[in-house]
Structures are given as structure tokens and as C-alpha cells.
Design an enzyme around this catalytic site. Structure first.
Site, PDB file in Angstrom:
ATOM      1  N   GLY A  92     -36.577  63.804  92.257  1.00 18.10           N
ATOM      2  CA  GLY A  92     -35.369  63.169  91.732  1.00 18.10           C
ATOM      3  C   GLY A  92     -34.250  63.140  92.762  1.00 18.10           C
ATOM      4  O   GLY A  92     -33.565  62.132  92.937  1.00 18.10           O
ATOM      5  N   CYS A  93     -34.077  64.245  93.464  1.00 21.64           N
ATOM      6  CA  CYS A  93     -33.008  64.340  94.464  1.00 21.64           C
ATOM      7  C   CYS A  93     -33.292  63.422  95.657  1.00 21.64           C
ATOM      8  O   CYS A  93     -32.376  62.861  96.246  1.00 21.64           O
ATOM      9  CB  CYS A  93     -32.836  65.786  94.913  1.00 21.64           C
ATOM     10  SG  CYS A  93     -32.342  66.864  93.534  1.00 21.64           S
ATOM     11  N   THR A  94     -34.572  63.273  95.982  1.00 19.22           N
ATOM     12  CA  THR A  94     -34.960  62.359  97.064  1.00 19.22           C
ATOM     13  C   THR A  94     -34.631  60.931  96.666  1.00 19.22           C
ATOM     14  O   THR A  94     -34.033  60.182  97.440  1.00 19.22           O
ATOM     15  CB  THR A  94     -36.459  62.507  97.385  1.00 19.22           C
ATOM     16  OG1 THR A  94     -36.693  63.841  97.845  1.00 19.22           O
ATOM     17  CG2 THR A  94     -36.906  61.510  98.441  1.00 19.22           C
TER      18      THR A  94
END
Length: 155
Positions: free
Chosen positions: A46-48
Site C-alpha cells: 500500500g505504501c509503495t
């Protein structure tokens, strides 16, 4: 649980190390608008996705006068790996003490897979040229969030 920021609040000052270990301060951006976003961990799906979305839209945001800073509890070494692996162009800074995360209301209790846990609350704070909070968004989704910000800011 830390207090959430409201529009008109003064954005908490911070000086944190970036992926190269150099200090980045909110004060460095005085006179520019800054989108400060908080994410749980580098190198996670998700952060990527979120960091890649910000990188892909950096030109559009910069043309509208916005800089972007991503803050996570990661150490500079992990941020450097994240930046290299994903070819990220956004400024990534680490807050291992979680002090800045707390000051921005981006650390505390949250729901994760139905359980209440303490951790980073995915959040975005838009800071104006004077260092005041223009918008404070909490519990945002990793996917589609950047497009929503661009639309909401009328860019």
C-alpha cells in the site's frame, strides 16, 4: 491518542533525516505549499502504491506550487532502499521516535483487520506557504488518494 490537526492550526515544526541522512525541516519550505503525508512502512504494498502515485504526479503538484514530503517511522537506510527500488522522486524522511507522527495526529489507535492496534494512521496534511494547516485528512486509502487530493485542491 494524539490530537488531530484542523485547518488553520500551525503545522508542527519538524527536522528529520531523509533517505540520505540529511536533515529536512518544514521550515525549509516556508513560502511554498507542502503536502506532508504519513505512511506506516516503506517497502510494503500500500505504501509503495501511494509513494509511486505521488511520484507520478509530482510534476502536476509542483506546477501548482506544492512540494511533497513522505514521513514514516523508518530509518534512512530503509528509505534509501525504498527510493532506489521504486525509483521514487518524493522526499522521504524517517521519524523513528514517532514524535512528528504524534504531533500531526498520525500515530495512535486504528483498526487493522478488525483489531484495534496502535500504529501509524495513514494521513495527509496540506500546509500553506505560511506554515498553517490548509487540510488534514486522516485514515486515507493508499490507492486513489493522490488523485482525490489533486481533485480536492482544484489542480
Amino acid at each position: 491518542m494524539s490530537e488531530r490537526l484542523q485547518p488553520g492550526d500551525t503545522a508542527p515544526a519538524f527536522t528529520l533525516p531523509d533517505a540520505d541522512g540529511k536533515d529536512v525541516s518544514l521550515a525549509d519550505y516556508r513560502g511554498r505549499k507542502v503536502i506532508v503525508y504519513f505512511y506506516p512502512a516503506a517497502l510494503t504494498p500500500g505504501c509503495t502504491k501511494q509513494a509511486c502515485d505521488f511520484t507520478d504526479n509530482l510534476g502536476v503538484l509542483a506546477d501548482a506550487g506544492y512540494d511533497v514530503i513522505g514521513i514514516s517511522p523508518d530509518k534512512p537506510e530503509k528509505l534509501a532502499k525504498f527510493r532506489e527500488k521504486e525509483d521514487l522522486k518524493v522526499t522521504l524522511v524517517g521519524d523513528p521516535s514517532k514524535e512528528t507522527l504524534g504531533a500531526y495526529g498520525a500515530f495512535g489507535e486504528k483498526k487493522l483487520y478488525g483489531k484495534t492496534v496502535t500504529g501509524v494512521i495513514r494521513s495527509t496534511v496540506v500546509v500553506d506557504e505560511e506554515g498553517k494547516v490548509e487540510r488534514a485528512l486522516y485514515n486515507v486509502k493508499a490507492t486513489g488518494h493522490v488523485a482525490k487530493i489533486i481533485k480536492d485542491l482544484g489542480i
